[in-house]
Every structure is written in C-alpha cells, then in structure tokens.
Design a protein around this motif. Structure first.
Motif, PDB file in Angstrom:
ATOM      1  N   ARG A  93       0.813  -1.223   0.000  1.00 45.86           N
ATOM      2  CA  ARG A  93       0.000   0.000   0.000  1.00 45.86           C
ATOM      3  C   ARG A  93       0.847   1.273   0.000  1.00 45.86           C
ATOM      4  O   ARG A  93       0.324   2.375   0.142  1.00 45.86           O
ATOM      5  CB  ARG A  93      -0.909   0.023   1.243  1.00 45.86           C
ATOM      6  CG  ARG A  93      -1.865  -1.130   1.336  1.00 45.86           C
ATOM      7  CD  ARG A  93      -2.922  -1.041   0.263  1.00 45.86           C
ATOM      8  NE  ARG A  93      -3.854  -2.142   0.402  1.00 45.86           N
ATOM      9  CZ  ARG A  93      -5.142  -2.048   0.288  1.00 45.86           C
ATOM     10  NH1 ARG A  93      -5.696  -0.905  -0.017  1.00 45.86           N
ATOM     11  NH2 ARG A  93      -5.904  -3.101   0.428  1.00 45.86           N
ATOM     12  N   GLU A 108      -6.937  -1.594   7.722  1.00 46.43           N
ATOM     13  CA  GLU A 108      -8.001  -0.947   6.947  1.00 46.43           C
ATOM     14  C   GLU A 108      -8.363   0.400   7.564  1.00 46.43           C
ATOM     15  O   GLU A 108      -8.558   1.391   6.855  1.00 46.43           O
ATOM     16  CB  GLU A 108      -9.228  -1.855   6.850  1.00 46.43           C
ATOM     17  CG  GLU A 108      -9.018  -3.079   5.978  1.00 46.43           C
ATOM     18  CD  GLU A 108      -8.673  -2.752   4.534  1.00 46.43           C
ATOM     19  OE1 GLU A 108      -9.221  -1.787   3.976  1.00 46.43           O
ATOM     20  OE2 GLU A 108      -7.848  -3.489   3.959  1.00 46.43           O
ATOM     21  N   GLY A 109      -8.442   0.447   8.884  1.00 53.32           N
ATOM     22  CA  GLY A 109      -8.762   1.702   9.570  1.00 53.32           C
ATOM     23  C   GLY A 109      -7.672   2.745   9.391  1.00 53.32           C
ATOM     24  O   GLY A 109      -7.940   3.905   9.067  1.00 53.32           O
ATOM     25  N   SER A 111      -7.519   3.923   5.764  1.00 53.62           N
ATOM     26  CA  SER A 111      -8.677   4.753   5.440  1.00 53.62           C
ATOM     27  C   SER A 111      -8.457   6.188   5.913  1.00 53.62           C
ATOM     28  O   SER A 111      -8.684   7.146   5.167  1.00 53.62           O
ATOM     29  CB  SER A 111      -9.930   4.162   6.085  1.00 53.62           C
ATOM     30  OG  SER A 111     -11.022   5.029   5.919  1.00 53.62           O
ATOM     31  N   GLN A 120      -5.688   7.828   3.761  1.00 54.76           N
ATOM     32  CA  GLN A 120      -6.175   8.246   2.448  1.00 54.76           C
ATOM     33  C   GLN A 120      -7.053   9.500   2.549  1.00 54.76           C
ATOM     34  O   GLN A 120      -6.984  10.378   1.692  1.00 54.76           O
ATOM     35  CB  GLN A 120      -6.948   7.104   1.774  1.00 54.76           C
ATOM     36  CG  GLN A 120      -6.082   5.942   1.365  1.00 54.76           C
ATOM     37  CD  GLN A 120      -5.055   6.307   0.299  1.00 54.76           C
ATOM     38  OE1 GLN A 120      -5.243   7.245  -0.462  1.00 54.76           O
ATOM     39  NE2 GLN A 120      -3.970   5.570   0.268  1.00 54.76           N
ATOM     40  N   THR A 121      -7.860   9.592   3.606  1.00 55.99           N
ATOM     41  CA  THR A 121      -8.706  10.771   3.801  1.00 55.99           C
ATOM     42  C   THR A 121      -7.854  12.016   4.005  1.00 55.99           C
ATOM     43  O   THR A 121      -8.091  13.056   3.378  1.00 55.99           O
ATOM     44  CB  THR A 121      -9.651  10.558   5.006  1.00 55.99           C
ATOM     45  OG1 THR A 121     -10.474   9.421   4.749  1.00 55.99           O
ATOM     46  CG2 THR A 121     -10.512  11.782   5.257  1.00 55.99           C
TER      47      THR A 121
END
Length: 61
Positions: A11, A44-45, A48, A51-52
């Motif tokens: 990632r 994932e958290g 996320s 990315q925000t």
C-alpha cells in the motif's frame, strides 16, 4: 507481523510511520486467526484515515 509489513509495503505506507509496539505481540499471540483479523481490521482503519488526510491535503493545495 510479517503480514502487516508486507501489506503496508503493497500500500506504499511510509517507512517513517511504522512504529513497532511490543504490546501488539501479546494481542497477536492469542490466536493466529484473531491476529490476522486484528491486523487486517487495524490496517483498513489506518489506511482509510491516511487516504482521507492525503486527499484533504491534495484538495487544499
């Protein structure tokens, strides 16, 4: 933890943001399945939110 680092590498998560916390070892030692679910959910958290923030910074420019 190897899965965690490999996932972060795929990632493009920055190396500087990776802090190894020994307390996680106790959480992951409970059960291999629980460890995998914990790492996947945690990643994932984190990704996320990352990315925000990244999108908001790009928009602000």
């Amino acid at each position: 933890m190897e899965y965690l680092w490999a996932f972060l590498d795929r990632r493009d998560y920055p190396q500087a943001a990776r802090i190894h916390e020994p307390d996680f070892n106790q959480l992951l030692a409970v059960s291999p399945d629980s460890g995998i679910q914990f790492v996947q959910g945690w990643l994932e958290g984190v990704l996320s939110v990352w990315q925000t923030v990244k999108a908001q910074v790009a928009t602000a420019r």
